[in-house]
Design a protein around this motif. Structure first.
Motif, PDB file in Angstrom:
ATOM      1  N   LEU A 269       0.831  -1.201   0.000  1.00  0.00           N
ATOM      2  CA  LEU A 269       0.000   0.000   0.000  1.00  0.00           C
ATOM      3  C   LEU A 269       0.871   1.258   0.000  1.00  0.00           C
ATOM      4  O   LEU A 269       0.634   2.203  -0.768  1.00  0.00           O
ATOM      5  N   ILE A 270       1.880   1.266   0.864  1.00  0.00           N
ATOM      6  CA  ILE A 270       2.794   2.415   0.934  1.00  0.00           C
ATOM      7  C   ILE A 270       3.593   2.532  -0.363  1.00  0.00           C
ATOM      8  O   ILE A 270       3.749   3.622  -0.920  1.00  0.00           O
ATOM      9  N   GLU A 271       4.076   1.410  -0.854  1.00  0.00           N
ATOM     10  CA  GLU A 271       4.859   1.401  -2.090  1.00  0.00           C
ATOM     11  C   GLU A 271       4.065   1.999  -3.252  1.00  0.00           C
ATOM     12  O   GLU A 271       4.601   2.796  -4.034  1.00  0.00           O
ATOM     13  N   ASP A 272       2.800   1.633  -3.356  1.00  0.00           N
ATOM     14  CA  ASP A 272       1.976   2.146  -4.452  1.00  0.00           C
ATOM     15  C   ASP A 272       1.860   3.661  -4.396  1.00  0.00           C
ATOM     16  O   ASP A 272       1.857   4.334  -5.437  1.00  0.00           O
ATOM     17  N   HIS A 273       1.769   4.218  -3.180  1.00  0.00           N
ATOM     18  CA  HIS A 273       1.680   5.671  -3.087  1.00  0.00           C
ATOM     19  C   HIS A 273       3.033   6.320  -3.365  1.00  0.00           C
ATOM     20  O   HIS A 273       3.087   7.378  -4.007  1.00  0.00           O
TER      21      HIS A 273
END
Length: 299
Positions: A269-273
């Motif tokens: 989730l963090i990586e996608d942002h």
């Protein structure tokens, strides 16, 4: 009894002088503040060689499919983003609500409001971006929440930061005060929490972050299970001197029975942002410091 940190008189005077300059800068137009921040960022890029090396290693690992010139551009823009963040921090302390609120747009506030209306505990899941401080200041103008923090080693700075936290947030919880964190969640409060830094192997698992195993704290999953709190992701983006705040719907089926799966989900989730504005993530932190199976270090 809490040990009171001491500071030399010259360092205290210098700190207060820097704070005064920071206060003066908040009186300038935001465009001028941003220009100063960009200049500071370029200064950091040339002077902070150790941090630049860390950022270089991280970005080379995370974006190995990019060309060298593209990765170097991310690194340079990262330090510019860091410089702007140094100017944002005084605004967190002394900027007026009216001036700051005009810089922010918020999406998905209803997700947080609904949980708070139902008196549910909420883990406001975020990550360490360069604009972390200003994002919290802006969000506090739209919804109440608690924050977790690490006390600053400089007692003069810590006093200023503490005064600001007391004015802006319902409660500030020290990072290692798990008891208060859980009590707050069980009482139906919202607590901002960012689990994406490497603080050792205790209570951590190795989880992919941009395809590289990274020691990641599992507390989000454990806190959610113990307190029955909702986990609601919150991210922000700095765009041309303004800020877009985004609150996503609560994570479904979280926590699961598999803490590794939960941790992998959060990192993804963090990586996608991060991918949307990679230069704004805090790459100058040693995210990949610990290695699995005693593999050689990257730094």
């Amino acid at each position: 009894m809490t040990h009171q940190r001491s500071i030399s008189i010259p360092k205290a005077i210098l700190t207060r002088l820097v704070l005064f300059v920071g206060w003066l800068i908040t009186k300038l137009p935001f465009a001028a503040q941003t220009s100063i921040g960009k200049g500071l960022g370029m200064l950091l890029y040339w002077l902070a060689k150790r941090r630049r090396h860390i950022a270089q290693v991280n970005i080379d690992l995370a974006f190995k499919d990019l060309k060298d010139t593209e990765r170097n551009e991310i690194i340079k823009n990262h330090f510019i983003s860091l410089g702007i963040s140094l100017i944002e921090i005084p605004n967190c302390w002394w900027g007026s609500d009216n001036k700051l609120k005009r810089l922010a747009t918020i999406n998905g506030l209803e997700h947080l409001q609904q949980a708070q209306k139902n008196n549910q505990g909420v883990i406001l899941l975020s990550a360490h971006f360069t604009h972390l401080e200003i994002s919290g200041r802006l969000l506090a103008m739209f919804a109440p929440f608690f924050v977790m923090y690490r006390p600053h080693e400089n007692p003069v700075l810590e006093q200023v930061m503490s005064n600001s936290r007391e004015r802006r947030f319902n409660l500030a919880i020290k990072r290692d005060d798990v008891k208060t964190m859980l009590k707050s969640l069980k009482s139906g409060n919202t607590v901002w929490y960012a689990p994406d830094q490497n603080f050792g192997l205790k209570n951590s698992v190795f989880s992919p972050f941009f395809g590289i195993p990274a020691a990641t704290n599992t507390a989000t999953s454990r806190f959610a299970r113990i307190s029955n709190a909702k986990v609601i992701p919150f991210f922000s983006t700095r765009i041309n001197g303004k800020y877009e705040l985004t609150i996503l719907p609560p994570l479904e089926s979280f926590p699961s029975e598999d803490i590794q799966k939960d941790t992998d989900r959060i990192n993804k989730l963090i990586e996608d942002h991060v991918k949307s504005t990679p230069e704004q993530y805090l790459w100058s932190h040693r995210r990949y410091k610990d290695r699995p199976n005693n593999e050689p270090g990257f730094y």
